[in-house]
Scaffold this motif. Sequence first.
Motif, PDB file in Angstrom:
ATOM      1  N   UNK A   1       0.826  -1.194   0.149  1.00 45.79           N
ATOM      2  CA  UNK A   1      -0.204  -0.272   0.134  1.00 45.79           C
ATOM      3  C   UNK A   1       0.976   1.532   0.077  1.00 45.79           C
ATOM      4  N   UNK A   2       0.680   2.013  -0.907  1.00 48.23           N
ATOM      5  CA  UNK A   2       1.618   3.882  -0.882  1.00 48.23           C
ATOM      6  C   UNK A   2      -0.001   4.297  -0.980  1.00 48.23           C
ATOM      7  N   UNK A   3       0.493   5.865  -0.051  1.00 49.25           N
ATOM      8  CA  UNK A   3      -0.012   6.772  -0.660  1.00 49.25           C
ATOM      9  C   UNK A   3       0.208   7.794  -0.419  1.00 49.25           C
ATOM     10  N   UNK A   4      -0.112   8.879  -0.977  1.00 46.14           N
ATOM     11  CA  UNK A   4       0.881   9.872  -1.158  1.00 46.14           C
ATOM     12  C   UNK A   4      -0.015  11.508  -0.981  1.00 46.14           C
ATOM     13  N   UNK A   5       0.590  11.855  -0.128  1.00 42.93           N
ATOM     14  CA  UNK A   5      -0.435  13.543  -0.678  1.00 42.93           C
ATOM     15  C   UNK A   5       0.812  14.414  -0.667  1.00 42.93           C
ATOM     16  N   UNK A   6       0.102  15.152  -2.098  1.00 45.65           N
ATOM     17  CA  UNK A   6       1.275  15.950  -2.393  1.00 45.65           C
ATOM     18  C   UNK A   6       0.320  17.662  -2.470  1.00 45.65           C
ATOM     19  N   UNK A   7       0.241  17.676  -1.180  1.00 48.71           N
ATOM     20  CA  UNK A   7      -0.953  19.230  -1.082  1.00 48.71           C
ATOM     21  C   UNK A   7      -0.326  20.335  -2.133  1.00 48.71           C
ATOM     22  N   UNK A   8       1.439  20.287  -2.409  1.00 49.68           N
ATOM     23  CA  UNK A   8       1.209  21.748  -2.761  1.00 49.68           C
ATOM     24  C   UNK A   8       1.723  21.231  -3.960  1.00 49.68           C
ATOM     25  N   UNK A   9       1.020  20.406  -4.703  1.00 49.83           N
ATOM     26  CA  UNK A   9       1.223  19.851  -6.559  1.00 49.83           C
ATOM     27  C   UNK A   9      -0.537  20.323  -6.087  1.00 49.83           C
ATOM     28  N   UNK A  10      -1.519  19.890  -5.303  1.00 50.31           N
ATOM     29  CA  UNK A  10      -2.582  19.906  -5.381  1.00 50.31           C
ATOM     30  C   UNK A  10      -3.091  18.879  -6.305  1.00 50.31           C
ATOM     31  N   UNK A  11      -2.161  17.541  -5.724  1.00 53.32           N
ATOM     32  CA  UNK A  11      -2.790  16.201  -5.692  1.00 53.32           C
ATOM     33  C   UNK A  11      -2.220  14.883  -4.562  1.00 53.32           C
ATOM     34  N   UNK A  12      -2.630  13.627  -5.220  1.00 53.86           N
ATOM     35  CA  UNK A  12      -2.692  12.180  -4.308  1.00 53.86           C
ATOM     36  C   UNK A  12      -2.345  11.174  -4.758  1.00 53.86           C
ATOM     37  N   UNK A  13      -1.536  10.781  -4.638  1.00 50.53           N
ATOM     38  CA  UNK A  13      -1.476   9.066  -5.611  1.00 50.53           C
ATOM     39  C   UNK A  13      -1.676   7.917  -4.571  1.00 50.53           C
TER      40      UNK A  13
END
Length: 172
Positions: free
Chosen positions: A23-35
């Motif tokens: 499981x890999x969850x990724x938040x990149x709020x400064x770029x406006x997206x999740x993975x």
Amino acid sequence: PHVPIERLGTGHGRVLREIGGFIRLSHQPNRGFDKLCFGVVSRNGPGYTRNAQDLPFKTGDRFENGFTVDGFCTATFDGQTSRWVAKDGHIDLEIDVRDVHPAYDFFCLIPRGEVSKTIIPNHIQGGGTFTGRIRIGGVERRISGSTYRDHSWGTRLLHNPKADFYAAWWLG
């Protein structure tokens, strides 16, 4: 890692079923997206994968004790334990993880150089055990086993010329 789900009695003796996952969850709020990258495999049973890139980051994706991605997978944390839940029409996973040691920064064990400062700062890792259940399609099982997790935050300067080598090392 493969972990035993259960031993099933059959007319031909006992059968060991094994399952593993990622499981890999990724938040990149400064770029406006999740993975999201999620997969379950089994030696002699069903498997499931789900991969979603560049999902819109929503304010509710992060909360005080955890995070979620795509309304599909949620992780919540409480000290040395965490709960991971993933659900849709094809899979239903709930596992409770207990860390066997405090999380640590592996890269603090080596001299801080360019890589640890620019590509992988604020990166902790930890091992643990889990118990729970999984349903894939119509097949449901109790599961238990070992886990390894990591967590990082902050800016990653992946345009660094040495980034490709170190990213390949981590995947290895």
